[in-house]
Design an enzyme around this catalytic site. Structure first.
Site, PDB file in Angstrom:
ATOM      1  N   ASP A 413      -2.099  -4.460 -26.201  1.00 55.39           N
ATOM      2  CA  ASP A 413      -1.038  -3.483 -26.554  1.00 55.39           C
ATOM      3  C   ASP A 413      -0.710  -2.631 -25.452  1.00 55.39           C
ATOM      4  O   ASP A 413      -1.507  -2.533 -24.493  1.00 55.39           O
ATOM      5  CB  ASP A 413      -1.152  -3.040 -28.067  1.00 55.39           C
ATOM      6  CG  ASP A 413       0.320  -2.136 -28.389  1.00 55.39           C
ATOM      7  OD1 ASP A 413       0.000  -1.108 -28.987  1.00 55.39           O
ATOM      8  OD2 ASP A 413       1.197  -2.839 -27.987  1.00 55.39           O
ATOM      9  N   PHE A 571      12.892   4.160 -41.660  1.00 53.09           N
ATOM     10  CA  PHE A 571      12.711   3.013 -40.441  1.00 53.09           C
ATOM     11  C   PHE A 571      11.490   1.796 -41.124  1.00 53.09           C
ATOM     12  O   PHE A 571      10.812   2.289 -41.734  1.00 53.09           O
ATOM     13  CB  PHE A 571      12.191   3.773 -39.450  1.00 53.09           C
ATOM     14  CG  PHE A 571      11.605   2.821 -38.334  1.00 53.09           C
ATOM     15  CD1 PHE A 571      12.675   2.781 -37.121  1.00 53.09           C
ATOM     16  CD2 PHE A 571      10.592   2.386 -38.238  1.00 53.09           C
ATOM     17  CE1 PHE A 571      12.524   1.754 -36.122  1.00 53.09           C
ATOM     18  CE2 PHE A 571      10.186   1.539 -37.125  1.00 53.09           C
ATOM     19  CZ  PHE A 571      11.234   1.056 -36.158  1.00 53.09           C
ATOM     20  N   GLY A 709       6.007  -4.637 -27.956  1.00 49.36           N
ATOM     21  CA  GLY A 709       7.340  -4.458 -28.704  1.00 49.36           C
ATOM     22  C   GLY A 709       8.567  -3.936 -27.618  1.00 49.36           C
ATOM     23  O   GLY A 709       9.477  -3.863 -28.219  1.00 49.36           O
ATOM     24  N   ASP A 710       7.997  -3.528 -26.593  1.00 48.15           N
ATOM     25  CA  ASP A 710       9.029  -2.806 -25.670  1.00 48.15           C
ATOM     26  C   ASP A 710       9.937  -3.699 -25.137  1.00 48.15           C
ATOM     27  O   ASP A 710       9.642  -5.014 -24.885  1.00 48.15           O
ATOM     28  CB  ASP A 710       8.418  -1.717 -24.878  1.00 48.15           C
ATOM     29  CG  ASP A 710       7.794  -0.461 -25.249  1.00 48.15           C
ATOM     30  OD1 ASP A 710       7.149   0.393 -24.564  1.00 48.15           O
ATOM     31  OD2 ASP A 710       8.288  -0.210 -26.393  1.00 48.15           O
ATOM     32  N   ASP A 845      -4.096  -0.316 -30.724  1.00 49.72           N
ATOM     33  CA  ASP A 845      -4.371   1.075 -31.213  1.00 49.72           C
ATOM     34  C   ASP A 845      -3.596   1.292 -32.817  1.00 49.72           C
ATOM     35  O   ASP A 845      -3.756   2.328 -33.346  1.00 49.72           O
ATOM     36  CB  ASP A 845      -4.282   2.301 -30.181  1.00 49.72           C
ATOM     37  CG  ASP A 845      -2.714   2.257 -30.380  1.00 49.72           C
ATOM     38  OD1 ASP A 845      -1.928   3.457 -30.333  1.00 49.72           O
ATOM     39  OD2 ASP A 845      -1.946   1.412 -30.261  1.00 49.72           O
TER      40      ASP A 845
END
Length: 1796
Positions: A413, A571, A709-710, A845
């Site tokens: 990640d 969210f 996920g960016d 993490d």
């Protein structure tokens, strides 16, 4: 009290209860949910109920279960079962050894294992006692009294102080905080460190002090204990007032109190009934790859054992003769009656004698070694200790230590793993203007790559720097924003940052001292930014947010503003945004929204194009700088719009089903027409040492993939900063942001969009792969990198493209996947793990990394800022990414090397010992005479060779830790598995054979017949004791020879083991008793030690036996060195700098640090369950409640709904009604009463809702697509063509189920549908009357009527020629009565006439009942498939259960027989593997029946010639080995490789599957055909040979006798039966030819050997020289040619006629495609079958090894001596390896001054 049935509440003093009533409906007794009643502050009233105590136990055993349960756990290992069997065998008369020989080692191993289990359980018990004895204050006699947790009882009033843990599940009554709130930290439950608010009922706020609390006498009526952490239903009855309870009033055990002085509560659930304890479960365990290979080695050893025993058994049966007088055999010795019996009993005798070949202590030793490695080395390594967070490394399992030494792919990640997850507000954009100065780490890296100098701007004098805020721009700071062109937008942005969040403030309400508790570091950074801009958020209540605003009206003015938070739209990963609706003090209503740019831009009002365009440019610039961006917007709301929307929001928030979905739908109604404020940019800096770590791991041969996920720009720049990507690399970028895809997306057709994206991805993948292959074929091509986004990855993971993706990825050095979901992370990991068969490691993490961590071979969690979910799901936990260097290159390498050596040494020492006994059997005529004393054999593994190998496994290291990291290329030996190959096993086996021969032959040949000092010759026990002594010395000293690092522990254990043997021998040989077995060795050691020969042998034999190993190691090290040996030579003169590598952490810690470290080792528990239920309405419900004047709109909307429904969409109607206050207030009173009802609450709420949900105005309708899994419709259609009927059993409502059935092609408009629903007028009327007995009767009558009516109609359709297909839909309530014994036959008859059946609203029990109904009632083969815990009973009820490893946990998979990831994979599982398996097993069974019947019938025909006397026709050994050797292997090959058509044709013609449904290949007709064939072939073989050869003469003039004829018949039979395999096979491989030819050859070789050996009066004299006589005649060869041909001719003709006139379906398909090439040769590729030739070639190339040299691969990627040495070693002169290495090292070694 706990009561079942109807619950009645009476608050009178007497507490009278209405007796429960049971209603009988058929054989089912439905009962109301059971509740518990808790009397607060009244132990006497709670006493009769006997609630569970608060003491907990997490131990596996207790005093009574430890022994039986512990032994059961130990005997689950196959090795222990093996030794138990050997121990039992050793107690029989056939055993040559005493039972103690095998019982003692087994007992010792079991004892050690049980002691380990007891120790671990004792630690658990101590931890339990520590928790149970913690103290808590309870109310007694109007004062707080401390008691242990274990004495706490349900109903007690407790006081919990700040920072204390809750001892039980507690009902929150009062708090020292205002408004009755408290703050709770739930890190032990869900890993989240942000605080949660809990609020007490206003009615109980006063019960705070002991005097007041003692007056509290409430009654809690609530649900029974369950494991749902987020739900709680109940009522609190206080002074005849009933108050509803929710999860907001429940404080769960394991949570801790924060920011609150103390709270008072009442205990509801205790001990094991608390929610956290009911969620406790063990993490699934993983097995290392090496451990799986070890199983294969054990099986190989067992095969060697069987071979040795067979050799001995055959030898014994040959050489043993009853007539030999020295044996002393009597007639009563029945075991010696014939050679077969002799061989049989000798076989088992030798099994017990050679049983020590399998090391009994291997598993225990390995477990001990791994456990110490984990706890003492990994956990205590200072190099992996993070001082800032006081976090050491943690090995959460010891099973995978060696797996760390073989990792080839790392999946990481980004956020929190590569970066620090410490967010700092860095830049922003407001109204199209960019603000913020400074340069990010990424920008510095970009400038350095481009050779540019970075200009660092000086920070302004007013710049503020604090944690979370690194912003500098004088235009905004200190109120300067008021002078900007857009001050109003600036103000809105700051207020949005200060209000739109879920942060909790902690500490003093001053900007300097306040601490923000946030769910994520992003939120904390944004609130901190608002504070520094002058909008200080300092207080929060459940409904208010307080902000201290500066410089708003004028410079320097400060005012406290309270904003009322009306709604929070939270969210989530689907919404990707968060909104709040707040009311200003002046009444202004504003919606503030922040979220991802693409989400916000879609919801902007018209006229925002210019600002959107400029802001998008700013976002791209921020992204290219490596910043995390967020967009902010707002919308002003008028009260009428808000009130109308709020009603819908309240309804959605109160829904019990589909709550989140409904909230998302309601949010869409208000989150639109937004005004764009601007954007923020937050910097997440890289963790320390990440670039160096990645570079080191790359040199080690490890490929690192980043899955984040960016967005793409951010991910690429982070990859550059991490050295994953550089400018020298060729980059392949596959993005969905292309013009073609954008144009398709603008058109809005989803199908078209999917097609376009898939085509674009396919084109880009193939183009990139072709280009990659060109680079791979060049000599000095660049390294390759692949970047792909989540949308493209979704299509690239399609089965048709995943091979191309994998081939391209494996050719790339680095891969970056951006915008990927957690599921895609797991899919990519599984793709490489299963497709490339590589060892994978995942590191992350956060909770979104859990699936990826669990999908890899090794999962590593980083204990960072996102809770402990990743750590709790991981196998190892570290604090920083850079610690991977030590974990893999040091501990991983060492663990792999150690375990490999330990396993090889165990194999070697046991084989050496057993072989000496084996050689001795040749001298004893294979009689099974033992060579060693029983106690010698028993203690050899347990004491005399046990400790040195453990020391080897603990302290062995080839190079130091510093050199392991200095030369990361050494790690490649683990990737190549250099130390556990079959070549290595062969070397060790050769060493064992050599050493056993030396020890045995040297001593035996020189000592048998020798005399001692007394003049007596050496006997058996003298010789064996001397051999054993030499063996113990040699085997122990071998440890020193194989060790790279020798410590004092090596010398102690090796010397101690030898000394232990000598001491034992002295003691044991000096003690004897009459008739004791050890009288054999009495005084032996003393006799031996009195001779010079003894000492000479002890010196010479071990030296000679070890000389071969010494020479081999020298030759190998000189000419064929391993990489680590080269490094050893280079640094052989340097001191070992790694002696302090494994210092324990405590040695260098202060007492406070030591205490912190100890606390950090405490276990944390996480919950894996959430408990939300959802529901939604339907169009007919809304239409019934519309006002009278809505007919036109209703008609049009209904048409739209029908159109939506036919498209497979889930529809929903929306309506509203304006209410006047008086009507609302009147209705609200009734609503509150209904909500407080404990009995029939839902029914009363429904009745109250009916009063207000009328006279509605229809707004319109919505249509939502719930996409099916990929390929489901095609899969169902294919399975239907295969004759498989598919029933859907679901808990969804009927409309949804029918729509899904339509979408899946289960139901279509051409079908006749029978719908049996409980939503009929008759049933509704009965339900309104409320009489349960009447309701049951009515429903049963309605169901009976509908079933019979439907069945009659179905039978009419079945009798018509072209009647429609039928479908049945039935709901759960009707199904309950349809399953009644009086109706289930009707239900079954109707269902079997239907093509499809849909059962909706069914319970898990009903699913199992329906499955059992078809399985037992219709006698059909059933298969159940599901993915959740509610499917377990259905899966277990079917013949075959299949679990889908989906989103609902692993319960279904764990209960299943097979597990797949997607429904569509059923096609391959059933139509390919299922068909093939059925076909193969049928053929194998038929063939076994045929070949044995054929063989037996020849003997049967012979009995007619012998007058049925029972005279045997064949020799005993012929008959014995016919099945075992001469016809065994071909049938196994048949069962493995037989396939009638290829996999692609099996799926292309699913109708072939019907042959299995009809059981076409295992009918009695098929059995009769095979039986006829057996009769025919046996007659041909017998009659042809016997009639033509009895009375014939051989070349010597002698007539053929019985054994000549039988041998010839047997030979013809073996040939015919084996060749028959080829005749019946549809696909013939080389293995068919090898096994058929090998079996025939095996018979001929056996005949040659067997017929050439004889002894006097031995039974095989019958066939002595027979084969040689036969082969001297022409007749023999003529018969061998003719008889098999004639015998197989009948089968050949039959198969031809059957294929021509009565073909099977598969034979028709074969004929259709007989001219096509077999496209199925790649069917069993792990990834996909359908490859173009170019793709197949590319995939094959990608699998080729990259290194040129086996031993020096590391040298090719690094400068200096390595490349020079590699070129010399790999190309020119291997024999000069060390000279080259030395010269190179001398050139590169720095000059070190000599120490004085």
């Amino acid at each position: 009290m706990v009561r079942s049935g109807n619950l009645s509440v009476d608050s009178s003093a007497s507490h009278r209860r209405t007796p429960s009533r049971t209603v009988t409906l058929g054989h089912i007794q439905p009962q109301a949910p059971s509740y518990r009643t808790v009397y607060c502050n009244d132990r006497d009233s709670n006493m009769p109920v006997r609630f569970k105590g608060n003491s907990i136990s997490t131990t596996k055993y207790n005093v009574f279960t430890f022994l039986p349960k512990g032994l059961f756990e130990q005997f689950r290992r196959i090795a222990n079962i093996y030794f138990l069997g050997i121990s039992c065998l050793s107690m029989t008369p056939i055993s040559p050894v005493s039972p103690i020989t095998n019982v003692a080692p087994l007992s010792m191993v079991l004892l050690v294992s049980l002691i380990k289990e007891a120790f671990e359980d004792w630690k658990r018990f101590q931890n339990d006692m520590s928790i149970n004895n913690s103290t808590v204050e309870i109310l007694q006699d109007q004062q707080w009294v401390p008691i242990p947790w274990r004495k706490l009882q349900v109903g007690d009033i407790v006081k919990i102080k700040k920072d204390a843990f809750f001892p039980a599940d507690i009902l929150f009554l009062s708090s020292t905080n205002p408004d009755g709130i408290c703050y709770v930290e739930t890190a032990n439950l869900d890993g989240e460190t942000n605080l949660k608010i809990r609020k007490a009922l206003e009615r109980t706020w006063d019960y705070l002090v002991p005097e007041k609390a003692s007056e509290f006498r409430g009654e809690i009526q609530c649900e029974q204990p369950n494991n749902s952490l987020y739900t709680f239903t109940g009522n609190l009855v206080v002074q005849k007032q009933t108050l509803p309870l929710s999860p907001d009033q429940l404080l769960l055990r394991g949570c801790s109190l924060r920011n609150t002085e103390y709270i008072v509560g009442a205990v509801v659930f205790t001990g094991h009934e608390t929610k956290v304890m009911m969620n406790a479960m063990n993490a699934p365990s993983k097995r290392s790859t090496l451990e799986k290979k070890l199983d294969k080695l054990i099986i190989t050893i067992f095969c060697v054992l069987i071979t040795m025993c067979l050799i001995g058994a055959i030898g014994c049966s040959i050489v043993t003769d009853r007539e030999d007088l020295y044996l002393g055999l009597k007639k009563s010795d029945w075991e010696y009656r014939n050679r077969l019996a002799i061989g049989f009993f000798t076989f088992f005798t030798l099994i017990t004698l050679f049983s020590s070949i399998i090391p009994i202590s291997l598993y225990v030793s390995i477990e001990m070694i791994k456990f110490i490695q984990s706890t003492q080395f990994i956990n205590r390594d200072l190099n992996m200790y993070h001082a800032e967070t006081n976090t050491p490394a943690s090995a959460r399992t010891s099973n995978l230590n060696e797996e760390l030494g073989q990792v080839e792919y790392i999946f990481s990640d980004k956020t929190g793993t590569l970066t620090r997850n410490l967010m700092e507000f860095f830049k922003c954009s407001i109204g199209g203007i960019s603000y913020g100065c400074g340069v990010t780490e990424i920008e510095r890296g970009i400038a350095q790559r481009n050779g540019l100098k970075v200009h660092e701007e000086e920070r302004s004098t007013g710049a503020i720097r604090e944690k979370g805020f690194n912003f500098d721009d004088p235009r905004l700071m200190r109120g300067a924003w008021r002078n900007e062109p857009n001050p109003d937008l600036c103000k809105e942005l700051f207020r949005c940052l200060a209000i739109c969040h879920t942060v909790l403030p902690e500490g003093d309400e001053s900007p300097e001292k306040i601490v923000y508790q946030a769910a994520s570091p992003d939120e904390a950074a944004l609130v901190t930014a608002a504070k520094n801009f002058g909008f200080f958020f300092y207080r929060r209540t459940p409904t208010m947010v307080y902000v201290r605003e500066s410089h708003v009206e004028k410079m320097g003015k400060v005012q406290d503003v309270a904003y009322e938070i009306l709604n929070v739209l939270e969210f989530n990963s689907t919404r990707k945004r968060q909104s709040v609706v707040c009311r200003y003090p002046d009444g202004r209503l504003v919606l503030y929204c922040k979220g991802a740019d693409n989400v916000i831009f879609e919801r902007l009002a018209d006229g925002m194009d210019d600002v959107r365009k400029v802001t998008r440019e700013h976002l791209e610039h921020f992204g290219s700088s490596g910043l995390r961006t967020l967009c902010l917007a707002y919308r002003d709301l008028d009260p009428e719009t808000y009130n109308s929307w709020n009603e819908k929001f309240i309804q959605a928030k109160s829904a019990l089903r589909d709550r989140e979905k409904k909230l998302d739908e309601v949010a869409e109604l208000i989150e639109k027409d937004l005004t764009l404020i601007g954007s923020t940019a937050i910097e997440d800096k890289l963790q320390e040492g990440v670039p160096n770590c990645i570079e080191t791991l790359s040199r080690a041969g490890i490929k690192i993939w980043v899955l984040t996920g960016d967005k793409m720009e951010t991910a690429i720049n982070i990859a550059y900063a991490c050295n994953l990507i550089n400018n020298d690399m060729k980059q392949f970028i596959i993005s969905s942001e292309t013009d073609t895809i954008r144009e398709a997306e603008e058109r809005g057709d989803q199908v078209e969009i999917a097609r376009v994206i898939k085509e674009e991805v396919k084109k880009e993948l193939r183009k990139s792969l072709e280009e990659a292959q060109l680079y791979m074929h060049t000599v000095a091509g660049p390294k390759l990198a692949l970047v792909i986004d989540g949308k493209c990855l979704m299509y690239a993971l399609d089965p048709s493209l995943r091979v191309t993706l994998l081939s391209l990825s494996l050719n790339c050095t680095s891969v970056v996947c951006c915008r990927v979901s957690p599921l895609q992370k797991a899919q990519v990991t599984s793709l490489v793990r299963k497709g490339a068969k590589k060892i994978t490691l995942s590191i992350g993490d956060g909770a979104n990394d859990v699936s990826m961590i669990q999908a890899a071979h090794v999962g590593i969690g980083i204990s960072g800022m996102e809770g402990m979910q990743a750590v709790m799901a991981s196998d190892f936990a570290i604090a920083q990414f850079r610690f991977l260097t030590d974990l893999l290159l040091v501990h991983g390498r060492w663990s792999y090397l150690r375990i490999c050596k330990v396993v090889m040494y165990f194999f070697y020492k046991n084989l050496t010992f057993t072989l000496t006994q084996f050689w001795f059997t040749f001298r004893t005529g294979f009689s099974g005479q033992r060579f060693y004393d029983d106690w010698f054999q028993s203690l050899y593994n347990v004491f005399f060779t046990a400790l040195p190998v453990i020391v080897l496994g603990l302290f062995e290291k080839d190079v130091s830790a510093s050199l392991s990291k200095r030369y990361p290329e050494l790690y490649r030996e683990g990737i190549r598995n250099s130390f556990f190959k079959w070549r290595v096993v062969a070397v060790w086996a050769t060493s064992a054979v050599y050493q056993s021969l030396v020890c045995y032959l040297f001593v035996t040949t020189s000592s048998f017949g020798a005399i001692n000092s007394s003049g007596k010759i050496f006997g058996l026990w003298d010789v064996s004791t001397l051999v054993f002594t030499c063996l113990v010395i040699a085997v122990n000293v071998r440890i020193l020879l194989m060790s790279n690092s020798i410590t004092r522990w090596h010398y102690i254990t090796v010397g101690g083991s030898i000394l232990a043997w000598l001491v034992f021998a002295f003691v044991y040989c000096g003690i004897t008793t009459p008739r004791d077995r050890n009288e054999n060795v009495y005084f032996v050691i003393y006799v031996l030690m009195s001779t010079f020969y003894f000492y000479f042998a002890l010196l010479l034999v071990p030296i000679v036996s070890l000389l071969g190993d010494f020479i081999f190691q020298g030759v190998e090290r000189w000419f064929f060195p391993y990489d680590y040996q080269i490094v050893q030579e280079i640094h052989r003169h340097e001191s070992d700098a790694s002696k302090a590598d494994h210092l324990e952490i405590e040695n260098e810690l202060t007492p406070q640090e030591a205490r912190s470290y100890a606390i950090s080792q405490l276990p944390r528990e996480l919950s894996k369950h959430t408990g939300f239920a959802f529901d939604s309405g339907a169009d007919n419900v809304i239409f019934e409640r519309l006002a009278d004047d809505m007919d036109d709109v209703r008609k049009v909307t209904r048409e739209h709904l029908e159109h939506f429904g036919s498209s497979g969409l889930r529809t929903l109607c929306l309506a509203y009604r304006d209410l006047d206050p008086e009507t609302y207030n009147s209705w609200n009173e009734k609503f509150i009463q209904a909500k407080s009802a404990l009995r029939d609450r839902e029914k009363k709420l429904d009745e109250v809702a009916e009063l207000i949900e009328k006279d509605l105005t229809l707004i319109g309708s919505t249509a939502i697509e719930d996409k099916l899994q990929e390929g489901v419709p095609n899969c169902i259609e294919t399975l239907s063509r295969a004759g498989i009927k598919i029933w859907v059993l679901t808990g969804d409502k009927m409309e949804t189920a029918i729509n899904i059935a339509y979408a899946c092609n289960l139901i279509n408009n051409d079908m006749k549908q029978f719908i049996i629903s409980s939503e009929t007028d008759a049933i509704r009327e009965a339900e309104e009357r409320g009489d349960q007995v009447e309701i049951a009767r009515v429903i049963k009558e309605e169901v009976k009527k509908e079933l019979r009516k439907s069945l009659e109609e179905a039978q009419l359709y079945m009798h018509t020629v072209a009647g429609p297909k039928l479908a049945l839909v039935i709901d759960g309530k009707c199904l309950m009565y349809a399953l009644d014994p009086s109706l289930r036959v009707t239900l079954l008859s109707l269902s079997l006439n239907c093509t499809s059946v849909v059962c909706c609203r069914v319970s898990p029990l009903q699913k199992a009942q329906v499955t059992s109904l078809v399985r037992k009632g219709a006698k059909k083969i059933t298969l159940s498939i599901g993915d959740g815990a509610n499917d377990v009973s259905m899966i277990q009820a079917a013949h075959v259960g299949i679990g889908i490893s989906g989103m609902e946990g692993m319960q279904a998979v764990m209960a299943s027989d097979f597990a797949i990831a997607q429904f569509r994979f059923l096609t391959d599982l059933l139509l390919v593997h299922g068909r093939w398996s059925y076909l193969r097993i049928c053929k194998v069974v038929m063939y076994f029946f045929y070949k044995n019947l054929t063989f037996t019938l020849t003997q049967f025909w012979f009995t007619f010639r012998t007058g049925f006397s029972g005279q045997r026709f064949y020799d005993d050994w012929f008959q014995s080995l016919y099945n075992v050797f001469f016809t065994a292997l071909p049938v196994i090959v048949l069962g493995l490789f037989e396939k009638d058509v290829s996999a692609s044709l099996s799926k292309r013609y699913p109708e072939l599957y019907r042959e299995g449904i009809r059981n076409s290949f295992f009918k009695w007709r098929v059995v009769a055909v095979w039986a006829t064939s057996a009769v025919y072939q046996s007659l041909v073989c017998y009659l042809f040979v016997t009639t033509s050869s009895f009375g014939a003469i051989n070349s010597s003039g002698k007539i053929f006798g019985l054994w000549d004829v039988s041998t010839l018949v047997f030979t013809c039979l073996v040939i015919a039966v084996n060749v028959r395999i080829l005749l019946m096979s549809n696909s013939i491989t080389r293995w068919h030819y090898i096994t058929v030819g090998g079996s025939i050859l095996a018979w001929l070789v056996f005949a040659f050997v067997y017929c050439g050996i004889t002894t006097p009066r031995d039974r095989n004299e019958n066939v002595y020289f027979v084969i040689y006589v036969l082969m001297s005649t022409f007749y023999f060869y003529f018969a061998l040619l003719l008889v098999p041909i004639v015998s197989l001719l009948g089968d050949f003709i039959f198969q031809g006629v059957e294929r021509w006139f009565f073909p099977y379906d598969y034979q028709i398909v074969q004929e259709i495609h007989r001219h096509e090439s077999d496209a199925s040769k790649a069917d069993h590729l792990e990834i996909e079958n359908e490859l173009t030739p170019q793709e197949a070639r590319s995939y094959a190339i990608s699998q080729l090894p990259r290194e040129l040299s086996k031993h020096t691969g590391f040298a090719f990627d690094s400068p200096g001596y390595e490349s020079f040495f590699a070129s010399q070693l790999g190309v020119y002169a291997p024999q000069k390896a060390w000279d080259v290495a030395r010269r190179a090292s001398m050139r590169s070694r720095p000059t070190v001054p000599k120490k004085k």
